[in-house]
Design a protein around this motif. Structure first.
Motif, PDB file in Angstrom:
ATOM      1  N   ASP A 117     -10.012 -13.336 -39.405  1.00 56.94           N
ATOM      2  CA  ASP A 117     -11.339 -13.289 -38.835  1.00 56.94           C
ATOM      3  C   ASP A 117     -12.270 -12.428 -39.527  1.00 56.94           C
ATOM      4  O   ASP A 117     -13.557 -12.225 -38.945  1.00 56.94           O
ATOM      5  CB  ASP A 117     -11.065 -12.689 -37.297  1.00 56.94           C
ATOM      6  CG  ASP A 117     -10.625 -11.348 -37.112  1.00 56.94           C
ATOM      7  OD1 ASP A 117     -10.824 -10.343 -38.269  1.00 56.94           O
ATOM      8  OD2 ASP A 117     -10.396 -10.778 -36.052  1.00 56.94           O
ATOM      9  N   GLY A 118     -11.819 -11.841 -40.763  1.00 55.26           N
ATOM     10  CA  GLY A 118     -12.871 -11.187 -41.612  1.00 55.26           C
ATOM     11  C   GLY A 118     -13.004  -9.714 -41.280  1.00 55.26           C
ATOM     12  O   GLY A 118     -13.535  -8.948 -41.876  1.00 55.26           O
ATOM     13  N   HIS A 119     -12.570  -9.120 -39.913  1.00 55.19           N
ATOM     14  CA  HIS A 119     -12.359  -7.927 -39.744  1.00 55.19           C
ATOM     15  C   HIS A 119     -13.784  -7.016 -39.786  1.00 55.19           C
ATOM     16  O   HIS A 119     -13.798  -5.850 -39.817  1.00 55.19           O
ATOM     17  CB  HIS A 119     -11.377  -6.987 -40.519  1.00 55.19           C
ATOM     18  CG  HIS A 119      -9.999  -7.623 -40.855  1.00 55.19           C
ATOM     19  ND1 HIS A 119      -8.991  -7.406 -39.975  1.00 55.19           N
ATOM     20  CD2 HIS A 119      -9.545  -8.222 -41.834  1.00 55.19           C
ATOM     21  CE1 HIS A 119      -7.867  -8.377 -40.104  1.00 55.19           C
ATOM     22  NE2 HIS A 119      -8.144  -8.966 -41.349  1.00 55.19           N
ATOM     23  N   GLY A 120     -14.795  -8.145 -39.406  1.00 54.97           N
ATOM     24  CA  GLY A 120     -16.086  -7.458 -39.420  1.00 54.97           C
ATOM     25  C   GLY A 120     -16.740  -6.966 -40.643  1.00 54.97           C
ATOM     26  O   GLY A 120     -17.721  -6.529 -40.863  1.00 54.97           O
ATOM     27  N   ARG A 121     -16.059  -7.465 -41.794  1.00 54.48           N
ATOM     28  CA  ARG A 121     -16.580  -7.118 -43.314  1.00 54.48           C
ATOM     29  C   ARG A 121     -16.717  -8.154 -43.919  1.00 54.48           C
ATOM     30  O   ARG A 121     -17.480  -8.275 -44.986  1.00 54.48           O
ATOM     31  CB  ARG A 121     -15.497  -6.350 -43.971  1.00 54.48           C
ATOM     32  CG  ARG A 121     -15.330  -4.784 -43.274  1.00 54.48           C
ATOM     33  CD  ARG A 121     -14.544  -4.014 -44.396  1.00 54.48           C
ATOM     34  NE  ARG A 121     -13.033  -4.597 -44.330  1.00 54.48           N
ATOM     35  CZ  ARG A 121     -11.940  -4.641 -43.718  1.00 54.48           C
ATOM     36  NH1 ARG A 121     -11.872  -3.840 -42.520  1.00 54.48           N
ATOM     37  NH2 ARG A 121     -10.867  -5.063 -44.070  1.00 54.48           N
ATOM     38  N   ARG A 122     -16.348  -9.288 -43.713  1.00 49.72           N
ATOM     39  CA  ARG A 122     -16.636 -10.731 -44.438  1.00 49.72           C
ATOM     40  C   ARG A 122     -16.575 -11.820 -43.365  1.00 49.72           C
ATOM     41  O   ARG A 122     -16.151 -11.681 -42.147  1.00 49.72           O
ATOM     42  CB  ARG A 122     -15.609 -10.783 -45.562  1.00 49.72           C
ATOM     43  CG  ARG A 122     -14.044 -10.949 -44.964  1.00 49.72           C
ATOM     44  CD  ARG A 122     -13.354 -10.644 -46.298  1.00 49.72           C
ATOM     45  NE  ARG A 122     -11.557 -10.381 -45.888  1.00 49.72           N
ATOM     46  CZ  ARG A 122     -11.357  -9.341 -45.812  1.00 49.72           C
ATOM     47  NH1 ARG A 122     -12.074  -8.263 -45.879  1.00 49.72           N
ATOM     48  NH2 ARG A 122     -10.137  -9.240 -45.307  1.00 49.72           N
ATOM     49  N   HIS A 123     -17.004 -13.027 -43.816  1.00 52.99           N
ATOM     50  CA  HIS A 123     -16.701 -14.101 -42.992  1.00 52.99           C
ATOM     51  C   HIS A 123     -15.590 -14.777 -42.702  1.00 52.99           C
ATOM     52  O   HIS A 123     -14.496 -14.602 -43.546  1.00 52.99           O
ATOM     53  CB  HIS A 123     -17.597 -15.259 -43.594  1.00 52.99           C
ATOM     54  CG  HIS A 123     -19.113 -14.986 -43.822  1.00 52.99           C
ATOM     55  ND1 HIS A 123     -19.865 -14.877 -42.832  1.00 52.99           N
ATOM     56  CD2 HIS A 123     -19.573 -14.807 -44.694  1.00 52.99           C
ATOM     57  CE1 HIS A 123     -20.970 -14.699 -43.160  1.00 52.99           C
ATOM     58  NE2 HIS A 123     -20.955 -14.515 -44.551  1.00 52.99           N
ATOM     59  N   ALA A 124     -15.092 -15.065 -41.307  1.00 54.26           N
ATOM     60  CA  ALA A 124     -13.690 -15.535 -40.838  1.00 54.26           C
ATOM     61  C   ALA A 124     -13.601 -16.884 -41.830  1.00 54.26           C
ATOM     62  O   ALA A 124     -14.275 -17.620 -42.321  1.00 54.26           O
ATOM     63  CB  ALA A 124     -13.705 -15.908 -39.530  1.00 54.26           C
ATOM     64  N   TYR A 125     -12.099 -16.769 -42.169  1.00 53.25           N
ATOM     65  CA  TYR A 125     -11.600 -17.986 -43.085  1.00 53.25           C
ATOM     66  C   TYR A 125     -10.344 -18.686 -42.305  1.00 53.25           C
ATOM     67  O   TYR A 125      -9.511 -18.098 -41.641  1.00 53.25           O
ATOM     68  CB  TYR A 125     -11.201 -17.131 -44.451  1.00 53.25           C
ATOM     69  CG  TYR A 125     -10.056 -17.668 -45.274  1.00 53.25           C
ATOM     70  CD1 TYR A 125     -10.764 -18.503 -46.285  1.00 53.25           C
ATOM     71  CD2 TYR A 125      -8.859 -17.791 -45.187  1.00 53.25           C
ATOM     72  CE1 TYR A 125     -10.010 -19.304 -47.353  1.00 53.25           C
ATOM     73  CE2 TYR A 125      -8.155 -18.538 -45.940  1.00 53.25           C
ATOM     74  CZ  TYR A 125      -8.744 -19.261 -46.953  1.00 53.25           C
ATOM     75  OH  TYR A 125      -7.661 -19.932 -47.809  1.00 53.25           O
ATOM     76  N   LEU A 126     -10.408 -19.953 -42.782  1.00 50.65           N
ATOM     77  CA  LEU A 126      -9.191 -20.751 -42.330  1.00 50.65           C
ATOM     78  C   LEU A 126      -8.849 -21.455 -43.366  1.00 50.65           C
ATOM     79  O   LEU A 126      -9.670 -22.197 -44.134  1.00 50.65           O
ATOM     80  CB  LEU A 126      -9.907 -21.492 -41.027  1.00 50.65           C
ATOM     81  CG  LEU A 126      -8.757 -22.235 -40.053  1.00 50.65           C
ATOM     82  CD1 LEU A 126      -7.958 -21.074 -39.368  1.00 50.65           C
ATOM     83  CD2 LEU A 126      -9.582 -22.976 -39.083  1.00 50.65           C
ATOM     84  N   SER A 127      -7.506 -21.866 -43.559  1.00 52.81           N
ATOM     85  CA  SER A 127      -6.958 -22.709 -44.457  1.00 52.81           C
ATOM     86  C   SER A 127      -5.879 -23.667 -43.673  1.00 52.81           C
ATOM     87  O   SER A 127      -5.350 -23.427 -42.695  1.00 52.81           O
ATOM     88  CB  SER A 127      -6.469 -22.092 -45.746  1.00 52.81           C
ATOM     89  OG  SER A 127      -5.122 -21.372 -45.314  1.00 52.81           O
ATOM     90  N   GLY A 162     -11.956 -22.971 -46.045  1.00 50.94           N
ATOM     91  CA  GLY A 162     -13.417 -22.709 -45.980  1.00 50.94           C
ATOM     92  C   GLY A 162     -13.529 -21.611 -44.984  1.00 50.94           C
ATOM     93  O   GLY A 162     -12.800 -20.796 -44.557  1.00 50.94           O
ATOM     94  N   ARG A 163     -14.876 -21.280 -44.866  1.00 50.07           N
ATOM     95  CA  ARG A 163     -15.524 -19.943 -44.058  1.00 50.07           C
ATOM     96  C   ARG A 163     -16.155 -20.522 -42.852  1.00 50.07           C
ATOM     97  O   ARG A 163     -17.098 -21.604 -42.989  1.00 50.07           O
ATOM     98  CB  ARG A 163     -16.106 -19.181 -44.876  1.00 50.07           C
ATOM     99  CG  ARG A 163     -15.410 -18.567 -46.169  1.00 50.07           C
ATOM    100  CD  ARG A 163     -16.343 -17.919 -47.120  1.00 50.07           C
ATOM    101  NE  ARG A 163     -17.697 -18.252 -47.343  1.00 50.07           N
ATOM    102  CZ  ARG A 163     -18.746 -17.716 -47.883  1.00 50.07           C
ATOM    103  NH1 ARG A 163     -18.826 -16.475 -47.955  1.00 50.07           N
ATOM    104  NH2 ARG A 163     -19.639 -18.333 -48.113  1.00 50.07           N
ATOM    105  N   PHE A 164     -16.275 -19.727 -41.724  1.00 54.11           N
ATOM    106  CA  PHE A 164     -17.234 -19.852 -40.754  1.00 54.11           C
ATOM    107  C   PHE A 164     -18.241 -19.406 -40.754  1.00 54.11           C
ATOM    108  O   PHE A 164     -18.487 -17.987 -41.243  1.00 54.11           O
ATOM    109  CB  PHE A 164     -16.374 -19.490 -39.475  1.00 54.11           C
ATOM    110  CG  PHE A 164     -15.167 -20.206 -38.927  1.00 54.11           C
ATOM    111  CD1 PHE A 164     -15.185 -21.099 -37.932  1.00 54.11           C
ATOM    112  CD2 PHE A 164     -13.901 -19.735 -39.465  1.00 54.11           C
ATOM    113  CE1 PHE A 164     -14.226 -21.982 -37.455  1.00 54.11           C
ATOM    114  CE2 PHE A 164     -12.738 -20.468 -39.185  1.00 54.11           C
ATOM    115  CZ  PHE A 164     -12.874 -21.720 -38.028  1.00 54.11           C
TER     116      PHE A 164
END
Length: 238
Positions: A117-127, A162-164
């Motif tokens: 979910d990015g932990h508030g530091r980067r965009h959420a990611y899913l593969s 990709g990223r959300f």
């Protein structure tokens, strides 16, 4: 002011399988680990006495979303992604802000492989698993349909991840450019605001849950089209 949501929204947004029965939430199809997670969350929120035999009858209509998310985070177990059927997914192993998305992606027919979910530091990611390179395209189409184009899943073609992302309005783009210009002029160009908004990911999960049937139909149609496309690329279609 702290955001208030209904208990049903809280369950949807973090991926719990439930049925609404009157004023109660019944979870007969949820797996044991997720039921245990919910029990711990309710205990942390001080409403454990409202839980009995897979049924939760909340003492109030609303719950503070921040408190719910904090309780979810504190009661997670091991951190491990895995593919599986929708009823087998272990929510305690997923990041809180993407757990619902992972569950409902699986429910509509695009099971995931890894998530963050990015932990508030980067965009959420899913593969997705290798060989499912069409899934990012399908997910992006689902998000666009649900949001009128505001929610995006950015990916590289023929890549299974990709990223959300949120599509910014013209006003937001102008404000961002102005902020960067002001930082450059003040000599603070090297400073970066690393905070990334996660809250909208919960909106995505709720919208997916509310439209599971429509999205499932869309996914089936797009899979069929993708199969024809990839068959053509391989030369299987004459």
């Amino acid at each position: 002011m702290t955001k208030q949501i209904t208990w049903g929204q809280a369950l949807k947004r973090t991926g719990f399988l439930f049925e609404k029965q009157g004023e109660s939430f019944f979870l007969p199809y949820e797996n044991k680990q997720n039921l245990q997670l919910l029990e711990r969350i309710l205990h942390r929120l001080g409403v454990a006495n409202a839980w009995e035999q897979m049924r939760f009858t909340p003492p109030s209509l609303l719950v503070e979303e921040a408190a719910w998310m904090e309780a979810f985070y504190e009661n997670r177990g091991c951190r491990e992604d895995f593919p599986g059927e929708v009823d087998a997914i272990l929510l305690h192993s997923l990041d809180p802000y993407i757990a619902g998305i992972v569950r409902w992606c699986t429910a509509i027919g695009i099971p995931t492989a890894m998530s963050c979910d990015g932990h508030g530091r980067r965009h959420a990611y899913l593969s997705f698993e290798r060989g499912n390179e069409q899934y990012p395209i399908i997910l992006d189409a689902c998000l666009s349909l649900l949001s009128g184009g505001k929610w995006q899943f950015q990916f590289q073609y023929e890549g299974a991840s990709g990223r959300f992302m949120l599509r910014r309005s013209d006003r937001e783009m102008r404000e961002s450019l102005q902020a960067r210009r002001e930082m450059r002029e003040s000599g603070r160009e090297h400073e970066k605001n690393r905070a990334v908004d996660q809250s909208w990911l919960l909106d995505v999960a709720e919208a997916m849950y509310d439209h599971l049937d429509v999205l499932s139909d869309l996914v089936r149609s797009m899979k069929a089209i993708s199969a024809i496309h990839f068959a053509g690329k391989r030369g299987d279609i004459q």
